[in-house]
Every structure is written in structure tokens, then in C-alpha cells.
Design a protein around this motif. Structure first.
Motif, PDB file in Angstrom:
ATOM      1  N   ASP A   1       0.824  -1.204   0.000  1.00 19.25           N
ATOM      2  CA  ASP A   1       0.000   0.000   0.000  1.00 19.25           C
ATOM      3  C   ASP A   1       0.859   1.255   0.000  1.00 19.25           C
ATOM      4  N   HIS A   2       2.081   1.132   0.550  1.00 19.77           N
ATOM      5  CA  HIS A   2       2.984   2.272   0.567  1.00 19.77           C
ATOM      6  C   HIS A   2       3.345   2.719  -0.845  1.00 19.77           C
ATOM      7  N   TYR A   3       3.349   1.763  -1.779  1.00 18.22           N
ATOM      8  CA  TYR A   3       3.739   2.076  -3.155  1.00 18.22           C
ATOM      9  C   TYR A   3       2.546   2.394  -4.059  1.00 18.22           C
ATOM     10  N   LYS A   4       1.327   2.486  -3.488  1.00 22.44           N
ATOM     11  CA  LYS A   4       0.135   2.732  -4.298  1.00 22.44           C
ATOM     12  C   LYS A   4       0.260   4.030  -5.087  1.00 22.44           C
ATOM     13  N   ALA A   5       0.678   5.093  -4.436  1.00 24.87           N
ATOM     14  CA  ALA A   5       0.786   6.379  -5.134  1.00 24.87           C
ATOM     15  C   ALA A   5       1.849   6.320  -6.225  1.00 24.87           C
ATOM     16  N   GLN A   6       2.935   5.615  -5.961  1.00 25.61           N
ATOM     17  CA  GLN A   6       3.980   5.507  -6.978  1.00 25.61           C
ATOM     18  C   GLN A   6       3.488   4.722  -8.199  1.00 25.61           C
ATOM     19  N   ILE A   7       2.720   3.681  -7.936  1.00 19.64           N
ATOM     20  CA  ILE A   7       2.195   2.880  -9.052  1.00 19.64           C
ATOM     21  C   ILE A   7       1.252   3.719  -9.903  1.00 19.64           C
ATOM     22  N   GLU A   8       0.413   4.485  -9.243  1.00 18.14           N
ATOM     23  CA  GLU A   8      -0.514   5.342  -9.985  1.00 18.14           C
ATOM     24  C   GLU A   8       0.249   6.369 -10.814  1.00 18.14           C
ATOM     25  N   GLN A   9       1.364   6.897 -10.243  1.00 19.04           N
ATOM     26  CA  GLN A   9       2.152   7.886 -10.976  1.00 19.04           C
ATOM     27  C   GLN A   9       2.841   7.254 -12.185  1.00 19.04           C
ATOM     28  N   VAL A  10       3.323   6.021 -12.055  1.00 17.53           N
ATOM     29  CA  VAL A  10       3.954   5.327 -13.181  1.00 17.53           C
ATOM     30  C   VAL A  10       2.952   5.152 -14.322  1.00 17.53           C
ATOM     31  N   ALA A  11       1.704   4.828 -13.975  1.00 16.83           N
ATOM     32  CA  ALA A  11       0.681   4.668 -15.006  1.00 16.83           C
ATOM     33  C   ALA A  11       0.470   5.973 -15.766  1.00 16.83           C
ATOM     34  N   ARG A  12       0.505   7.104 -15.038  1.00 18.68           N
ATOM     35  CA  ARG A  12       0.342   8.397 -15.722  1.00 18.68           C
ATOM     36  C   ARG A  12       1.547   8.709 -16.590  1.00 18.68           C
ATOM     37  N   ASP A  13       2.731   8.435 -16.090  1.00 15.08           N
ATOM     38  CA  ASP A  13       3.938   8.801 -16.821  1.00 15.08           C
ATOM     39  C   ASP A  13       4.186   7.890 -18.019  1.00 15.08           C
ATOM     40  N   LYS A  14       4.030   6.610 -17.832  1.00 17.26           N
ATOM     41  CA  LYS A  14       4.375   5.652 -18.879  1.00 17.26           C
ATOM     42  C   LYS A  14       3.230   5.392 -19.855  1.00 17.26           C
ATOM     43  N   LEU A  15       1.998   5.390 -19.367  1.00 13.72           N
ATOM     44  CA  LEU A  15       0.858   5.028 -20.200  1.00 13.72           C
ATOM     45  C   LEU A  15      -0.040   6.208 -20.553  1.00 13.72           C
ATOM     46  N   ASP A  16       0.171   7.328 -19.878  1.00 14.33           N
ATOM     47  CA  ASP A  16      -0.710   8.488 -20.043  1.00 14.33           C
ATOM     48  C   ASP A  16      -2.148   8.102 -19.714  1.00 14.33           C
ATOM     49  N   ARG A  17      -2.293   7.268 -18.673  1.00 14.83           N
ATOM     50  CA  ARG A  17      -3.607   6.824 -18.223  1.00 14.83           C
ATOM     51  C   ARG A  17      -3.698   7.019 -16.712  1.00 14.83           C
TER      52      ARG A  17
END
Length: 698
Positions: A30-46
Motif C-alpha cells: 500500500d505504501h507504493y500505491k501512489a507511486q504505481i498510480e504515478q507510473v501509469a500516468r507517466d508511462k501510459l498516459d492513463r
């Protein structure tokens, strides 16, 4: 479209599974939830959003669970994918030996919407990637050259109540896969995996609503690049358009040998119903599939086809099939050889198809004999064999709707081929050595050359059909034909006899059968010898003139099938316009009579209005000519009228009597009358009937 759809489904499932496995490598997920969401925005533009905590459990197995999760379309916040919940676990024992083995990945309530835009792009292109560069010559020698074999271990995949929607803006079609449930066994670099899948599929173009199921065991060894399957069984049932469909496909012992997948037996059972009409088929064949499914070979295709329809005379038809089928997916070619046996017919065909989107079809068909009357609807009650309604059935026929002529099925066809039939029967007419060339393109159909042997003569001609204008044209010549048996078989009537030539050059168009009959135009002609016009014996009627003269009137009588007027030559030509054939040059000759005439035949109304004029030109005693000597050069008008199925004729005896007075008999009439005419015709025998009786020696 299907290929992209399947790729998309696999990509989505693997994407979620990969994400779950990756999360297991993190301690505080859960600590990495925000990071995962940010990766989706940066890499997938989603936009990726977890509606709750990411949880990790360690007993009885290490597992990570996802809460309700959503993923947006690229570049927007519009929903693309959602998941009610998901869970994946790690096996504990392999961890002690340093191996990471994931357990079963379970996905609940997966929802995804896939779209193909009008320009051909889709909303999953960033997942499945763009076109791959062409391999080098060395790489092209092996389909696996340069590939890294993945090493993985997954306990399996479970999809529970998933839904996938595919929208195609180009074809205006929407496919919805709902109630999708998938359960697999162990997935690994080398594994034998049972698969159980079920789903409901609905489509808009064409309208379809089907329930699907698939079961079987798949054997895979990625390190050796081998693949096999056992006990594969697929089933579909539901509706496609107005058709009720039930299909079962089974495949045993599918195995790879080099670049080919082969199976000892493929079996297909198909049932289609539309109202009271049913089609069922059972087909079997060995199967070979080329590498990457680029070719499919059914080398020994065998089976049976059953048709059931109230329109068939026997209500059903059974067809035995044998042949072969080869499909080259890459080149988009299909080649088949097929032998069909039904009733008394054996038909062999060779068919070649080029292109799948707009197929070009070439064919060659041979039939030893074909009786189409077995399969055409029987004539309505009260109709003649030709299908023309009799007066008794005219009332009910008039109430029936005029059948529409729909030629739209011709528009997509691109055909070229030939059909040959040894013996053909159609509407009771028989022909042999039938040969028809068929050419169809862009809604235009041409049947040429068209030839056959029939009724002691031959047919040569052509026909053209234009679907855009509902236009049909026929040009045909019948040479050496025995016209009597032909008309008798076609119409059930003995109207005409003789041998000779018939020519026909007609066109018509219209939205219905009736409109086409009324729009018929063109020309026709016939030239016959040594025949007879049946229904009336003009010579006999002239012999009966003395009884008719006593009344000096006209008499209408029904045509008789036993009476006939013989001729040695007969010719006539017809001009056809708006469904009415007009003739004014009828010529018929016999040693005793000469026959001319003029009138019309209304094809649209199936009726005739024609006046034939017979003249006595001979006095052959052996043919009864001596009795008619007194009527030489007298013309007898015979008026034919009425519907085709109930013709009647009328002889104008008054006109005959008037001509008798004006012709060569005039002098004899004057001598016979003598002074009686001057006395006002009051003496016995002075009436016109008595005078003409004396003139004829009666």
C-alpha cells in the motif's frame, strides 16, 4: 477484428496478472500505491486509481489483493478498465529453494471497453504495440529465431464474471462478451493445462446472441517450441439474425510436427433453424494447420447435410459430401474439391476463392442429372403446370401479394465459372447437355454461353441481370425444336405442333414479378413446318357451315383438345411492348387452307385477343376439299380470346356468307335466285340460308 480482440483480451488479463505478481515483490504494497498510480500516468498516459488499500497476507500463503481498481482511456479520465477485486498468491515451499512461483491469479468483475476508430487505430495500440520490423534473412528461417523463451510459473488464471465490449466505428458493429468465466490449470514454460471457458456474446452487425463454452487440455513446451491439445470441445448456441444456431466442434490429439499442427479427427456438428426450415450437418476430417495458423488443410472431408423445409416435395433432403479443403490465410486463398450426392444426382465441384474481404470466386461444377421440380414449390391449387392460375384459382391468386424481386444478393458477388448438367428438368421441361457460363461482378450477372439439347433440337443464347435496376434480359434461339412436346411439358396444353425455329430477344425490369410481366419488351418469332394448331379444326367447321348459315350468326365455342388444323408451314413474328405481344404477319399454309392473322397476347394479364383468317385454296377430295369447293377464296374469321388456361374461339358465319355472295359464287347465286329476287323473295327457298344451301349442294 477477431484477432485484435483476442490479443486485447489476453493483453488485459496478463497486464493485471503481471501487476499483481509485481506487487508481491514489494513489502509494504500500500505504501507504493501512489507511486504505481504515478507510473501509469507517466508511462501510459492513463489514470490508475485504487479505491481502497492494497493488502498483503502471509498465511497460509503469501498473497496480495487489489480493491476496486479503475484505469482510464489514454489521455483522458474516461473509463477504460475496471476491476471489482483481484488476488494472487506466492507458493511458500519454492521460496526456500530460491524460486518464485505465483499461485492462481483471480480477477473478479473485470470490465473493459475496446474501441476501433474509423481511421483503423484503437484504444489499445499502446498495449499491443505498433508494427514490428521485418526480420532479417537469417531470422526468417525460423519463426522462433531471436526470441527469448520466457521462464515463468503461474498456478493458473481465474476470470469470474468478466465483461468486454468491442466497438468498431468502421463497421458500425458492437460486440459484447459478458458472463465471461475462465479457469485454467498451471501455466509455465512447460505445462499441461486444462482450460474451461464460458461466455455470452452479443453483436449488432449482424445481430447475434450466443452462449459459448470451451473445454480441453493444452500441452505447451516453450523451450522446445512445441504445442499440443487433447479433448478440445467447443460449443455455441443462440441466434444469429433470424436463425437459431447450435454448433459443436471437437478436436482430438492435436500435435505439432515441425511447422505443422495436425489432428487425427476434426468433427463439426451444425444445426440451423429459421421458422419451419432446418439445416443440419455433420462433417469430419483430419486436420493440418500450418505454422502461426497461416494455412489450414482438411484433406479428407466427409459428412452429411440434411435439409428440412415445407417447400420441398418430400419435406426433406439428405446430401452426402466428400472432398477436401485448403485455406491459405496469409495469401487469402481457399481451394476446395467437393462431391455431393443427393436423390438421383451426383455433383462434383472445384472452387477457388481469392481474397477474404471482397472474395473473387472461380468454380467449375458438373452434375450428371438434376430434377429441379423435386425442390421447387408445387404449383398453387388451380394453376397450370407452368404456374399460371386457372379461372378457378384466379380469385385467390388475385388476392395474393405480388412477389417482390430482390436481386441485392448479386451486388457483392465476384464470380466466374461454368456449370454443366447431363440431364436437367425444370417445370417439367427436359434438356440435356446443358452448359452455362456464369459471370458476376458489381451487381451484374451474365449467363453466357447458354446451350442445351432439347426436344429434338438445340438451345443457344444468353441472359443478363442488373441488380441496380432490377433489369433482366434474355436472348435465345431454339433450332430444330419439336414445339408440341415442349409446350405440353411446360404448360400441360396441346396448343401447337411442328418442328422448326423459335427466337426470343426480350428485356424487362420492375420491383415485382407482376411489374416485370407488364414491363416485358422486345421481339419474338417462330417458323415451323409439318405441324398443327390444336383446339380447332377449321376445315371441319367449314363443312358444318350449312347448319350455321341457317341462323346467319356468330357462335362462340370452347377450344377442343381433340380438334386441330394442320399446316405444312407456319411463321409469325411478335413485337413486345409493356407486356403485350403484337403480331400481324401470321402465315400458315396447307394443301387445303391458307391462314393469316393479327392480334395481341397480353403476357401481364395472361390473356389473348387474336383474329385468324382462314381461306380455302384447294379442293383435294381425299382431304374433304370437294365439300368446300363452293367456298374457295372465301375468308373465314376465327377470333381467339380469353385467358391462357381457358381459351375460346368464335367463327363469324355471317361474314362468311357475305363473302360467298361477293365472290365467284355470285353468278351462281343470281342464277339460282332468278326471278325470285325480283318478286321480293317471298317464295319458299328465297331466304339467304336456303339459297346458300343450294349453292353448296346440300
Amino acid at each position: 477484428m477477431v484477432k485484435k480482440f483476442l490479443i486485447a483480451v489476453a493483453a488485459l488479463v496478463l497486464l493485471v496478472v503481471a501487476a499483481l505478481v509485481t506487487l508481491l515483490a514489494l513489502v509494504d504494497v500500500d505504501h507504493y500505491k501512489a507511486q504505481i498510480e504515478q507510473v501509469a500516468r507517466d508511462k501510459l498516459d492513463r489514470t490508475l486509481k485504487f479505491d481502497g488499500r492494497l493488502s498483503l497476507s502471509v498465511f497460509p500463503a503469501i498473497a496480495v489483493a487489489l480493491p476496486h481498481t479503475t484505469l482510464s482511456e489514454r489521455g483522458t479520465d474516461a473509463p477504460f478498465l475496471s476491476l471489482d477485486r483481484a488476488r494472487v498468491s506466492l507458493a511458500l515451499l519454492p521460496l526456500f529453494s530460491g524460486r518464485v512461483e505465483a499461485g492462481t491469479a483471480s480477477l473478479y468483475g473485470l470490465r473493459a471497453s475496446i474501441g476501433r476508430h474509423a481511421d483503423g487505430t484503437s484504444n489499445i495500440d499502446d498495449f499491443i504495440g505498433g508494427p514490428k520490423p521485418k526480420p532479417s534473412i537469417e531470422e526468417s528461417h525460423s519463426p522462433y529465431a531471436g526470441r527469448t523463451v520466457p521462464q515463468f510459473e503461474l498456478g493458473g488464471i481465474e476470470l469470474i464474471d468478466a465483461q468486454l465490449i468491442y466497438r468498431d466505428e468502421h463497421s458500425h458493429n458492437t460486440v459484447t462478451v459478458s458472463k465471461l468465466n475462465l479457469k485454467t490449470g498451471r501455466l509455465a514454460t512447460r505445462a499441461s493445462t486444462p482450460i474451461d471457458l464460458s461466455a455470452s456474446v452479443a453483436a449488432t452487425e449482424p445481430q447475434a446472441d450466443l452462449d459459448l463454452s470451451f473445454k480441453g487440455t493444452v500441452d505447451v513446451d516453450l523451450s522446445q517450441h512445441t504445442f499440443g491439445a487433447r479433448g478440445l470441445d467447443a460449443h455455441a448456441h443462440g441466434h444469429v439474425g433470424d436463425n437459431k444456431l447450435d454448433v459443436t466442434l471437437s478436436l482430438d490429439n492435436l500435435a505439432q510436427a515441425g511447422d505443422t499442427l495436425s489432428a487425427g479427427k476434426l468433427a463439426l456438428d451444425l444445426n440451423v433453424e429459421q421458422g419451419p426450415q432446418k439445416v443440419s450437418a455433420h462433417l469430419t476430417s483430419p486436420l493440418q494447420i500450418g505454422t502461426s495458423a497461416q494455412s489450414i488443410e482438411l484433406a479428407r472431408l466427409a459428412g452429411e447435410l440434411n435439409l428440412q423445409s415445407p417447400g420441398l416435395p418430400a419435406k426433406s433432403l439428405k446430401v452426402g459430401l466428400d472432398g477436401s479443403l485448403h485455406v491459405d490465410v496469409k495469401a487469402q486463398n481457399v481451394a476446395s474439391k467437393l462431391v455431393a450426392r443427393f436423390d438421383e444426382t451426383t455433383a462434383s465441384s472445384r472452387i477457388a476463392v481469392q481474397g477474404f474481404a471482397s472474395p473473387r470466386i472461380g468454380f467449375d461444377v458438373d452434375l450428371d442429372r438434376l430434377n429441379l421440380d423435386r425442390y421447387l414449390p408445387a404449383p398453387q391449387a388451380g394453376a397450370s403446370p407452368s404456374g399460371v392460375a386457372s379461372p378457378a384459382g384466379a380469385a385467390s391468386a388475385a388476392k395474393a401479394a405480388d412477389p417482390k424481386v430482390d436481386l441485392s444478393a448479386l451486388r457483392p458477388l465476384n464470380l466466374a465459372g461454368e456449370v454443366r448438367i447431363g440431364v436437367l428438368q425444370l417445370r417439367n421441361a427436359k434438356a440435356g447437355k446443358v452448359k452455362v457460363g456464369v459471370h458476376a461482378l458489381a451487381g451484374h450477372l451474365e449467363l453466357a454461353p447458354l446451350s442445351a439439347s432439347l426436344y429434338e433440337g438445340s438451345l443457344n443464347g444468353s441472359a443478363k441481370v442488373d441488380a441496380a435496376s432490377n433489369r433482366v434480359g434474355v436472348n435465345a434461339t431454339l433450332e430444330g425444336i419439336s414445339i408440341g412436346p415442349l409446350l405440353r411439358d411446360l404448360t400441360g396444353k396441346d396448343a401447337l405442333e411442328g418442328h422448326g425455329e423459335v427466337k426470343l430477344d426480350v428485356t424487362t425490369q420492375g420491383p415485382t414479378v407482376g411489374a416485370m410481366r407488364r414491363a416485358l419488351g422486345g421481339s419474338a418469332s417462330l417458323a415451323l413446318r409439318d405441324g398443327a394448331v390444336r383446339g380447332i379444326d377449321i376445315a371441319q367447321k367449314l363443312r358444318e357451315l350449312k347448319s350455321a348459315l341457317s341462323g346467319g350468326s356468330s357462335q362462340a365455342q370452347a377450344a377442343s383438345s381433340t380438334e386441330k388444323t394442320d399446316f405444312s408451314e407456319l411463321s409469325a413474328s411478335f413485337s413486345i411492348k409493356n407486356g403485350v405481344a403484337t403480331n400481324n404477319d401470321l402465315v400458315a399454309k396447307s394443301p387445303l387452307l391458307r391462314l393469316g392473322g393479327a392480334g395481341t397476347i397480353d403476357i401481364g394479364a395472361s390473356s389473348i385477343d387474336y383474329t385468324a383468317k382462314a381461306s380455302v385454296v384447294g379442293t383435294l377430295a381425299g382431304q374433304g376439299g370437294g365439300e368446300l369447293a363452293g367456298l374457295r377464296a372465301v375468308t373465314v374469321p376465327v377470333h381467339l380470346s380469353g385467358p391462357f388456361t381457358a381459351l375460346s374461339y368464335q367463327l363469324d358465319w355471317s361474314a362468311v356468307a357475305a363473302q360467298a355472295l361477293k365472290n365467284k359464287a355470285a353468278d351462281q347465286v343470281k342464277n339460282l335466285l332468278g326471278n325470285k329476287l325480283k318478286q321480293g323473295g317471298t317464295a319458299p327457298g328465297s331466304n339467304l340460308g336456303d339459297v346458300l344451301k343450294g349453292l353448296l349442294g346440300k
